[in-house]
Design a protein around this motif. Structure first.
Motif, mmCIF file in Angstrom:
data_model
loop_
_atom_site.group_PDB
_atom_site.id
_atom_site.type_symbol
_atom_site.label_atom_id
_atom_site.label_comp_id
_atom_site.label_asym_id
_atom_site.label_seq_id
_atom_site.Cartn_x
_atom_site.Cartn_y
_atom_site.Cartn_z
ATOM 1 N N GLY A 121 0.801 -1.213 0.000
ATOM 2 C CA GLY A 121 0.000 0.000 0.000
ATOM 3 C C GLY A 121 0.834 1.263 0.000
ATOM 4 N N CYS A 122 0.130 2.381 -0.077
ATOM 5 C CA CYS A 122 0.773 3.684 -0.166
ATOM 6 C C CYS A 122 -0.243 4.704 0.320
ATOM 7 C CB CYS A 122 1.159 3.958 -1.619
ATOM 8 S SG CYS A 122 1.785 5.621 -1.908
ATOM 9 N N ARG A 123 0.265 5.738 0.979
ATOM 10 C CA ARG A 123 -0.673 6.703 1.566
ATOM 11 C C ARG A 123 -1.063 7.820 0.613
ATOM 12 N NH1 ARG A 123 2.368 6.080 7.032
ATOM 13 N NH2 ARG A 123 1.070 4.485 7.982
ATOM 14 N N TYR A 124 -0.422 7.867 -0.534
ATOM 15 C CA TYR A 124 -0.784 8.910 -1.491
ATOM 16 C C TYR A 124 -2.011 8.470 -2.296
ATOM 17 C CZ TYR A 124 3.567 11.262 -0.358
ATOM 18 O OH TYR A 124 4.574 11.916 0.305
ATOM 19 N N ALA A 125 -2.535 9.424 -3.058
ATOM 20 C CA ALA A 125 -3.773 9.143 -3.794
ATOM 21 C C ALA A 125 -3.662 9.684 -5.219
ATOM 22 C CB ALA A 125 -4.958 9.774 -3.069
ATOM 23 N N CYS A 126 -2.655 9.207 -5.943
ATOM 24 C CA CYS A 126 -2.492 9.672 -7.321
ATOM 25 C C CYS A 126 -3.709 9.221 -8.141
ATOM 26 C CB CYS A 126 -1.195 9.127 -7.901
ATOM 27 S SG CYS A 126 0.236 9.618 -6.905
ATOM 28 N N GLU A 127 -4.143 10.095 -9.000
ATOM 29 C CA GLU A 127 -5.434 9.916 -9.676
ATOM 30 C C GLU A 127 -5.534 8.630 -10.493
ATOM 31 O OE1 GLU A 127 -6.116 12.407 -13.094
ATOM 32 O OE2 GLU A 127 -8.170 12.815 -12.476
ATOM 33 N N PHE A 128 -4.419 8.215 -11.079
ATOM 34 C CA PHE A 128 -4.434 7.081 -12.015
ATOM 35 C C PHE A 128 -4.078 5.760 -11.342
ATOM 36 C CE2 PHE A 128 -0.268 9.000 -11.765
ATOM 37 C CZ PHE A 128 0.533 7.909 -11.487
ATOM 38 N N CYS A 129 -3.750 5.778 -10.048
ATOM 39 C CA CYS A 129 -3.042 4.644 -9.448
ATOM 40 C C CYS A 129 -3.978 3.542 -8.947
ATOM 41 C CB CYS A 129 -2.169 5.139 -8.300
ATOM 42 S SG CYS A 129 -1.214 3.810 -7.559
ATOM 43 N N ALA A 130 -3.793 2.344 -9.500
ATOM 44 C CA ALA A 130 -4.618 1.199 -9.091
ATOM 45 C C ALA A 130 -4.249 0.738 -7.680
ATOM 46 C CB ALA A 130 -4.438 0.056 -10.082
ATOM 47 N N ILE A 131 -3.007 0.970 -7.292
ATOM 48 C CA ILE A 131 -2.583 0.573 -5.934
ATOM 49 C C ILE A 131 -3.353 1.384 -4.898
ATOM 50 C CG2 ILE A 131 -0.629 0.733 -4.325
ATOM 51 C CD1 ILE A 131 1.086 0.110 -6.945
ATOM 52 N N SER A 132 -3.447 2.675 -5.163
ATOM 53 C CA SER A 132 -4.188 3.543 -4.255
ATOM 54 C C SER A 132 -5.660 3.124 -4.202
ATOM 55 C CB SER A 132 -4.042 4.993 -4.733
ATOM 56 O OG SER A 132 -4.796 5.845 -3.950
ATOM 57 N N ALA A 133 -6.225 2.771 -5.370
ATOM 58 C CA ALA A 133 -7.630 2.336 -5.407
ATOM 59 C C ALA A 133 -7.815 1.020 -4.651
ATOM 60 C CB ALA A 133 -8.083 2.173 -6.859
ATOM 61 N N ASP A 142 7.585 -3.779 -2.710
ATOM 62 C CA ASP A 142 6.654 -2.856 -2.055
ATOM 63 C C ASP A 142 6.104 -1.854 -3.068
ATOM 64 O OD1 ASP A 142 8.330 -4.118 -0.160
ATOM 65 O OD2 ASP A 142 7.842 -2.595 1.310
ATOM 66 N N ASP A 143 4.894 -1.405 -2.823
ATOM 67 C CA ASP A 143 4.329 -0.388 -3.708
ATOM 68 C C ASP A 143 5.073 0.932 -3.534
ATOM 69 O OD1 ASP A 143 2.217 -2.167 -4.559
ATOM 70 O OD2 ASP A 143 1.494 -1.973 -2.503
ATOM 71 N N ASN A 144 5.488 1.188 -2.311
ATOM 72 C CA ASN A 144 6.287 2.383 -2.027
ATOM 73 C C ASN A 144 7.125 2.072 -0.790
ATOM 74 O OD1 ASN A 144 7.397 4.841 -1.498
ATOM 75 N ND2 ASN A 144 5.457 5.939 -1.252
ATOM 76 N N GLY A 172 9.868 3.459 -4.995
ATOM 77 C CA GLY A 172 9.635 4.429 -3.926
ATOM 78 C C GLY A 172 9.226 5.775 -4.476
ATOM 79 N N SER A 173 8.600 6.570 -3.633
ATOM 80 C CA SER A 173 8.148 7.890 -4.080
ATOM 81 C C SER A 173 9.283 8.906 -3.967
ATOM 82 C CB SER A 173 6.920 8.335 -3.279
ATOM 83 O OG SER A 173 7.169 8.247 -1.899
ATOM 84 N N MET A 174 9.184 9.913 -4.820
ATOM 85 C CA MET A 174 10.232 10.927 -4.972
ATOM 86 C C MET A 174 10.584 11.652 -3.674
ATOM 87 S SD MET A 174 12.039 12.587 -7.175
ATOM 88 C CE MET A 174 11.319 12.321 -8.790
ATOM 89 N N ALA A 228 1.233 14.104 -5.428
ATOM 90 C CA ALA A 228 1.726 14.929 -4.322
ATOM 91 C C ALA A 228 3.207 14.731 -3.997
ATOM 92 C CB ALA A 228 0.863 14.672 -3.086
ATOM 93 N N PRO A 229 3.747 13.489 -3.997
ATOM 94 C CA PRO A 229 5.153 13.348 -3.572
ATOM 95 C C PRO A 229 6.142 14.043 -4.492
ATOM 96 C CG PRO A 229 4.293 11.258 -4.405
ATOM 97 C CD PRO A 229 3.127 12.184 -4.267
ATOM 98 N N ASN A 230 5.715 14.402 -5.709
ATOM 99 C CA ASN A 230 6.645 15.034 -6.654
ATOM 100 C C ASN A 230 6.577 16.552 -6.616
ATOM 101 O OD1 ASN A 230 6.502 12.351 -7.370
ATOM 102 N ND2 ASN A 230 6.829 12.732 -9.534
HETATM 103 S S1 SF4 Z 1 1.509 6.286 -7.987
HETATM 104 FE FE1 SF4 Z 1 3.033 5.742 -6.412
HETATM 105 S S2 SF4 Z 1 2.978 7.477 -4.959
HETATM 106 FE FE2 SF4 Z 1 1.082 7.590 -6.169
HETATM 107 S S3 SF4 Z 1 -0.460 6.471 -4.974
HETATM 108 FE FE3 SF4 Z 1 0.443 5.033 -6.446
HETATM 109 S S4 SF4 Z 1 2.091 4.000 -5.317
HETATM 110 FE FE4 SF4 Z 1 1.564 5.884 -4.192
#
Ligand code: SF4
Length: 444
Positions: free
Chosen positions: A167-179, A209-211, A237-239, A277-279
């Protein structure tokens, strides 16, 4: 009782199954195998490199399904079910779109399998399989170590896959992991991860890991414990990792060679539109962040996403120039994909911009690496062609040669030089080979 665990292929090149020469161990199936009680015989079949033994007797089949393998997974499932064998589907895709997966299975597992797997097997044994098992969990692996003996002889890359967190705490619009994880993050006890590393025999580890830096405090705990193990490792990992010098120090001391980092775009407008957000912290087109990554000698795999609403032909060419200029070790130029369940998918659906009836992963007209939506500033065909052009130019012999000459990263040590020359030709071959592949094996 016997169970057959299957990792599906993506599809075919013309009439020939795609053969992935860069395939990695299917970690999730090794875990499922390890969770099977002793009275279950386990067979692991990897559709990427071996034939599926449809006529070999088995009591249950379990298939892990991602969006790109969904069509093939459903084909395999249908083959078994017509023979009277029960099939369980699980993984990202059935979790994000259970109503679709349920049409092709006797049972689906939603979320992580660990908390429900023993119940699935017990029900199968009692001929009482339920149609759906909800497996969300707060515990990654739950003390289980994967059965790596099942990977032997299948030609996987010589790198051990291990998971520290999900998992990952960010919420990027396109990200299936976040969903999938709904912005949840869970990590394993560090002791358990260390034991798993010690129990395998390779020096090169991929933390899948996803991040890997989603929770810096937990990551630091892990990295401290990795130092005496003297392994080398890579991850994703995130930026924002670069702004924590203690984290970066520990990461490198513990043997990190580099990470896949989602750069996605080089413009602030696109990043803001994606909610990346992380970028965005102190955004200066990544100049300072890349300087830090290079100071630490990390060999970065830069991932770019092409086709955001602010992207033009010129901005995509600028993205390629940026990547070449910074001599990243590896890079991916991915067409923005509308994954079901993401905010991006909902937005494009509401705007009437999805192609292939909104189900590109099953559509007979869809081809791998093609755009599946109408971009704002170019046609879908232009986006597909441009993405392929960028990949081709990035992977050209002259590009690979020129990017090698970076004393801080690719030429830093003989080991890093070997990594560069071992994987760049392989990724070039696989990237170009996959373009336009059919999803699934059965002719349409
Ligand atoms: S794209 Fe990366 S940073 Fe963004 S929500 Fe997905 S795993 Fe997290």
């Amino acid at each position: 009782m016997k169970i057959t665990l299957i990792r599906p292929n993506i599809g075919r090149l013309g009439d020939v199954p795609y053969f992935d020469e860069g395939r990695m161990e299917p970690l999730q199936l090794g875990l499922l195998a390890a969770m099977c009680p002793a009275d279950w015989e386990v067979r692991l079949v990897d559709d990427r490199c071996e034939h599926i033994p449809f006529d070999e007797p088995t009591d249950l089949v379990a298939i892990t399904v991602e969006v790109f393998t969904a069509r093939r997974a459903y084909e395999i499932s249908e083959q078994y079910r017509t023979r009277g064998v029960r099939v369980v589907l699980g993984g990202f895709h059935p979790t994000l779109i259970p109503e679709e997966a349920a049409l092709y299975a006797d049972a689906i597992v939603i979320g992580d399998a660990e908390p429900v797997w023993s119940q699935v097997l017990a029900d199968a044994k009692a001929c009482n399989l339920q149609s759906r098992y909800d497996g969300y969990t707060g515990k990654v692996q739950n003390g289980i170590l994967p059965r790596r003996d099942l990977y032997k002889g299948k030609g996987y890359l010589p790198i051990t896959l291990i998971q520290f967190s999900r998992g990952c705490r960010y919420a990027c619009e396109f990200c299936a992991i976040s969903a999938y994880f709904q912005q949840r993050y869970t990590s394993r006890p560090v002791d358990e991860v260390v034991r798993e590393i010690e129990a395998q025999d390779r020096q090169l580890v991929f933390f899948v890991d996803d991040n890997v830096v989603a929770d810096p405090a937990m990551s630091k705990q892990l990295f401290r414990r990795l130092i005496p193990l003297r392994i080398r490792w890579v991850s994703q990992g995130s930026m924002d990792m670069v702004w924590d010098s203690e984290l970066m120090d520990l990461m490198c001391e513990s043997g990190c060679l580099g990470n896949v980092i989602g750069f996605e775009s080089i413009t602030q407008e696109s990043l803001t539109g994606m909610n990346k957000a992380p970028n965005l912290k102190g955004f200066d087109r990544y100049e300072k962040a890349i300087q830090i990554l290079k100071q630490y000698g990390l060999q970065t795999w830069a991932a770019f996403t092409l086709g955001c609403d602010t992207d033009t032909r010129q901005s995509l060419y600028d993205t390629l120039d940026f990547a070449v200029h910074h001599k990243f070790t590896f890079a991916a130029f991915n067409v923005l994909m509308p994954y079901y369940g993401t905010p991006l998918y909902s937005k494009l659906a509401a705007q009437g911009r999805l192609l292939f009836d909104g189900r590109w992963w099953l559509h007979s007209g869809y081809r791998f690496n093609h755009a599946a939506f109408k971009p704002a500033q170019m046609s879908p065909e232009e986006l597909t062609e441009m993405a392929f052009e960028l990949r081709s130019r990035w992977n050209s012999a002259s590009s690979i040669l020129s990017r090698f000459f970076d004393l801080k990263t690719n030429m830093r040590t003989p080991y890093r030089m070997a990594i560069y020359w071992m994987y760049n030709p392989l990724f070039r071959k696989e990237t170009l080979k996959k373009q336009g592949m059919f999803l699934g094996m059965e002719p349409v």
